[in-house]
Design an enzyme around this catalytic site. Structure first.
Site, PDB file in Angstrom:
ATOM      1  N   HIS A   1       4.889   4.947  -9.371  1.00  0.00           N
ATOM      2  CA  HIS A   1       4.907   5.141  -7.914  1.00  0.00           C
ATOM      3  C   HIS A   1       5.784   4.099  -7.234  1.00  0.00           C
ATOM      4  O   HIS A   1       6.163   3.104  -7.850  1.00  0.00           O
ATOM      5  CB  HIS A   1       3.489   5.119  -7.339  1.00  0.00           C
ATOM      6  CG  HIS A   1       2.779   3.794  -7.447  1.00  0.00           C
ATOM      7  ND1 HIS A   1       2.022   3.443  -8.541  1.00  0.00           N
ATOM      8  CD2 HIS A   1       2.715   2.734  -6.601  1.00  0.00           C
ATOM      9  CE1 HIS A   1       1.514   2.231  -8.355  1.00  0.00           C
ATOM     10  NE2 HIS A   1       1.927   1.768  -7.190  1.00  0.00           N
TER      11      HIS A   1
ATOM     12  N   GLU B   1       3.022   5.274  -2.413  1.00  0.00           N
ATOM     13  CA  GLU B   1       1.930   4.448  -1.905  1.00  0.00           C
ATOM     14  C   GLU B   1       2.380   3.852  -0.582  1.00  0.00           C
ATOM     15  O   GLU B   1       3.507   3.356  -0.459  1.00  0.00           O
ATOM     16  CB  GLU B   1       1.613   3.330  -2.913  1.00  0.00           C
ATOM     17  CG  GLU B   1       0.469   2.418  -2.479  1.00  0.00           C
ATOM     18  CD  GLU B   1       0.167   1.326  -3.511  1.00  0.00           C
ATOM     19  OE1 GLU B   1       0.833   1.281  -4.574  1.00  0.00           O
ATOM     20  OE2 GLU B   1      -0.747   0.512  -3.234  1.00  0.00           O
TER      21      GLU B   1
ATOM     22  N   HIS C   1       6.597  -2.731  -3.656  1.00  0.00           N
ATOM     23  CA  HIS C   1       6.611  -2.776  -5.117  1.00  0.00           C
ATOM     24  C   HIS C   1       6.887  -1.409  -5.720  1.00  0.00           C
ATOM     25  O   HIS C   1       6.778  -0.382  -5.056  1.00  0.00           O
ATOM     26  CB  HIS C   1       5.301  -3.352  -5.685  1.00  0.00           C
ATOM     27  CG  HIS C   1       4.076  -2.530  -5.411  1.00  0.00           C
ATOM     28  ND1 HIS C   1       3.213  -2.778  -4.365  1.00  0.00           N
ATOM     29  CD2 HIS C   1       3.546  -1.465  -6.072  1.00  0.00           C
ATOM     30  CE1 HIS C   1       2.217  -1.898  -4.399  1.00  0.00           C
ATOM     31  NE2 HIS C   1       2.389  -1.090  -5.412  1.00  0.00           N
TER      32      HIS C   1
END
Ligand code: CO
Length: 146
Positions: free
Chosen positions: A87, A136, A8
């Site tokens: 992110h 991440e 994502h």
């Protein structure tokens, strides 16, 4: 380490409700999940799916709104009042091996692996060590067919 799927893209927003309307009405998103609180991270989260062929899971947009008392997303919004890209999240098969790998490269892992918005272990790597991108790293869900 071998790079996994782009799971994502995190987008900070002052209002998930406004962002959901944008993704639905302007971007034409047809699958928008129910928002939920993730108190351990101090955020409210809402996933928007992007489609793929062949029944595989597409990359998602993760809308992130700060809960009261949140400092990291709130300070991002203080600098970017409309919100914005926050992110990128990539999957790996083994989160602990990935942490050892990044640390061996001199990259600053921010805290210990913890449960993220998909219910699997995640950690963040400092953007200044990652060509400017807050990154991440997320362990691939064991049950998911990717
Ligand atoms: Co994320």
């Amino acid at each position: 380490m071998k790079l996994g799927r782009l799971n994502h893209i995190g987008v900070a927003t002052p209002s998930i409700a406004e962002s959901v309307a944008f993704w639905r009405d302007v971007m034409g998103a047809t699958k928008i999940h129910e928002p939920f609180d993730l108190p351990a991270q101090g955020v409210k989260v809402c996933f928007v799916d992007t489609p793929t062929d062949a029944g595989l899971n597409g990359t998602q947009i993760e809308l992130v709104e700060p809960l009261p008392g949140n400092t990291s997303i709130q300070s991002f919004l203080d600098k970017n009042p409309q919100g914005g890209q926050h992110h990128m999240c990539y999957e790996v098969p083994d989160i602990h091996a990935a942490k050892v790998w990044f640390e061996s490269q001199g990259k600053r892992v921010l805290g210990e692996p913890r449960i993220g918005a998909h219910g699997t272990l995640i950690f963040f790597v400092h953007p200044r060590d990652m060509m400017g991108v807050l990154t991440e790293i997320m362990e691939t869900p064991k049950s998911a067919a990717h």
